[in-house]
Scaffold this active site. Structure first.
Site, PDB file in Angstrom:
ATOM      1  N   LYS A  54      38.456  48.936  52.056  1.00  0.00           N
ATOM      2  CA  LYS A  54      39.381  48.916  50.919  1.00  0.00           C
ATOM      3  C   LYS A  54      40.721  48.290  51.331  1.00  0.00           C
ATOM      4  CE  LYS A  54      37.032  52.746  48.667  1.00  0.00           C
ATOM      5  NZ  LYS A  54      36.937  54.182  48.316  1.00  0.00           N
ATOM      6  N   GLN A  98      40.177  59.409  49.491  1.00  0.00           N
ATOM      7  CA  GLN A  98      38.760  59.208  49.762  1.00  0.00           C
ATOM      8  C   GLN A  98      38.025  60.548  49.726  1.00  0.00           C
ATOM      9  OE1 GLN A  98      37.376  56.211  49.967  1.00  0.00           O
ATOM     10  NE2 GLN A  98      35.320  57.012  50.305  1.00  0.00           N
ATOM     11  N   ASP A 121      40.966  55.396  40.894  1.00  0.00           N
ATOM     12  CA  ASP A 121      39.559  55.824  40.884  1.00  0.00           C
ATOM     13  C   ASP A 121      39.085  56.201  39.481  1.00  0.00           C
ATOM     14  OD1 ASP A 121      38.207  55.702  43.358  1.00  0.00           O
ATOM     15  OD2 ASP A 121      39.324  57.425  44.134  1.00  0.00           O
TER      16      ASP A 121
HETATM   17  N1  GUN Z   1      33.638  58.568  47.876  1.00  0.00           N
HETATM   18  C1  GUN Z   1      32.523  57.936  47.466  1.00  0.00           C
HETATM   19  N2  GUN Z   1      32.792  57.089  46.470  1.00  0.00           N
HETATM   20  C2  GUN Z   1      34.112  57.175  46.243  1.00  0.00           C
HETATM   21  C3  GUN Z   1      34.993  56.514  45.329  1.00  0.00           C
HETATM   22  O1  GUN Z   1      34.604  55.690  44.503  1.00  0.00           O
HETATM   23  N3  GUN Z   1      36.299  56.873  45.424  1.00  0.00           N
HETATM   24  C4  GUN Z   1      36.751  57.808  46.289  1.00  0.00           C
HETATM   25  N4  GUN Z   1      38.033  58.098  46.286  1.00  0.00           N
HETATM   26  N5  GUN Z   1      35.956  58.430  47.147  1.00  0.00           N
HETATM   27  C5  GUN Z   1      34.649  58.109  47.116  1.00  0.00           C
END
Ligand code: GUN
Length: 286
Positions: A54, A98, A121
């Site tokens: 990311k 995350q 998100d």
């Molecule tokens: N863990 C797995 N997928 C995601 C996501 O799309 N966003 C976040 N913040 N954590 C995750």
């Protein structure tokens, strides 16, 4: 093999290039770059890979990013205080924590502590409510990526039967809503579905997000179906596989995403798009 492969990696690369051009334009217009803050708690190896990707993508599209790492035993109040600080910072446009978080931390409390305008998100309760009632909001990245991939096939979604296997808040539920918005007839299947084979066999469009390898095999797939495999699982030998048995499903499907190289890269590209959109929205509202 009968199916056409949906090349998520290439489609995501094209989307990132498009976002990169829009970022440059927005930077010119508003006099600064978008900034994404990413918080990771603990040392889950998969999460570390995702977070690194990311941050790398943010640099590629020309955004600033901040990576905040916290120990696995960080008190919940410390994490919440960090989020409050990032909420208040003018220069921060997007905040992502995350998931999953260590068990002593209340995930919902953390998600809902993020300012909804910075919730890249789309997990905040107000964004979820807005999504389900058809108001403008941040839309979760992976579901957005799934719809984008389906659209690249040229297969019409409207009027088709779409089956979503898995009912998580991150993927299953929002992807079902987005398919509904595209006028699909949506069926949600899950671990308690009595006859999964019968339900999956109805799908013109099949989205699988269970986190369990082998959830769907070729004998279950309707000939010609669009198969989107959201799963990322690690085999004992270290290699990656999805929730769909690719070999057998590709013999029957019309289109199918590979793992890796399908949905995964799209999630990150959509995160960049979401961050840009939060940036523009915040600047327009000032
Ligand atoms: N863990 C797995 N997928 C995601 C996501 O799309 N966003 C976040 N913040 N954590 C995750």
């Amino acid at each position: 093999m009968k199916a056409q492969i949906i090349d998520g990696k290439a489609i995501a690369a094209a989307l990132k290039d498009e976002v990169r051009a829009r970022v440059a334009q927005a930077q010119e217009q508003y006099g600064r770059k978008p900034c994404l803050a990413v918080i990771i708690v603990g040392e889950n190896p998969a999460s570390q890979v995702y977070v690194r990707n990311k941050v790398k993508a943010a640099a590629y599209v020309g955004m600033d990013s901040r990576l905040i790492t916290m120990a696995a035993d960080v008190p919940e109040e410390v994490l919440l205080a960090k989020i409050a600080q990032l909420n208040a910072e003018k220069a921060v446009d997007g905040i992502l924590v995350q998931l999953p978080l260590p068990r002593h931390i209340d995930e919902d409390k953390v998600i809902d502590a993020i300012a909804k305008e910075k919730d890249v998100d789309g997990f905040h309760i107000l964004n979820v409510g807005s999504l389900w009632t058809g108001k403008s909001c941040s839309v979760p990245c992976t579901p957005r990526g799934v719809i984008h991939l389906i659209k690249t096939t040229g297969v019409q979604i409207s009027g088709k039967i779409a089956v979503v296997v898995g009912r998580s808040n991150i993927v299953g539920k929002p992807v079902a809503k987005l398919l509904l918005d595209e006028n699909a007839t949506v069926i949600m299947a899950h671990s308690r579905t009595a006859d999964l084979k019968a339900i999956v066999g109805l799908a013109d469009i099949l989205v699988v997000a269970t986190g369990k390898p082998g959830t769907v095999t070729g004998d279950m797939v309707k000939p010609g179906a669009v198969v989107i495999d959201v799963g990322i699982n690690r085999r004992d030998d270290g290699s990656l596989c999805g929730d769909v048995d690719f070999e057998s499903a590709a013999e029957v499907a019309g289109y199918i995403t590979p793992v890796p190289g399908g949905v995964g890269p799209m999630t990150i590209a959509k995160l960049m798009e979401n961050t840009l959109e939060c940036f523009i929205e915040r600047n327009e509202r000032r």
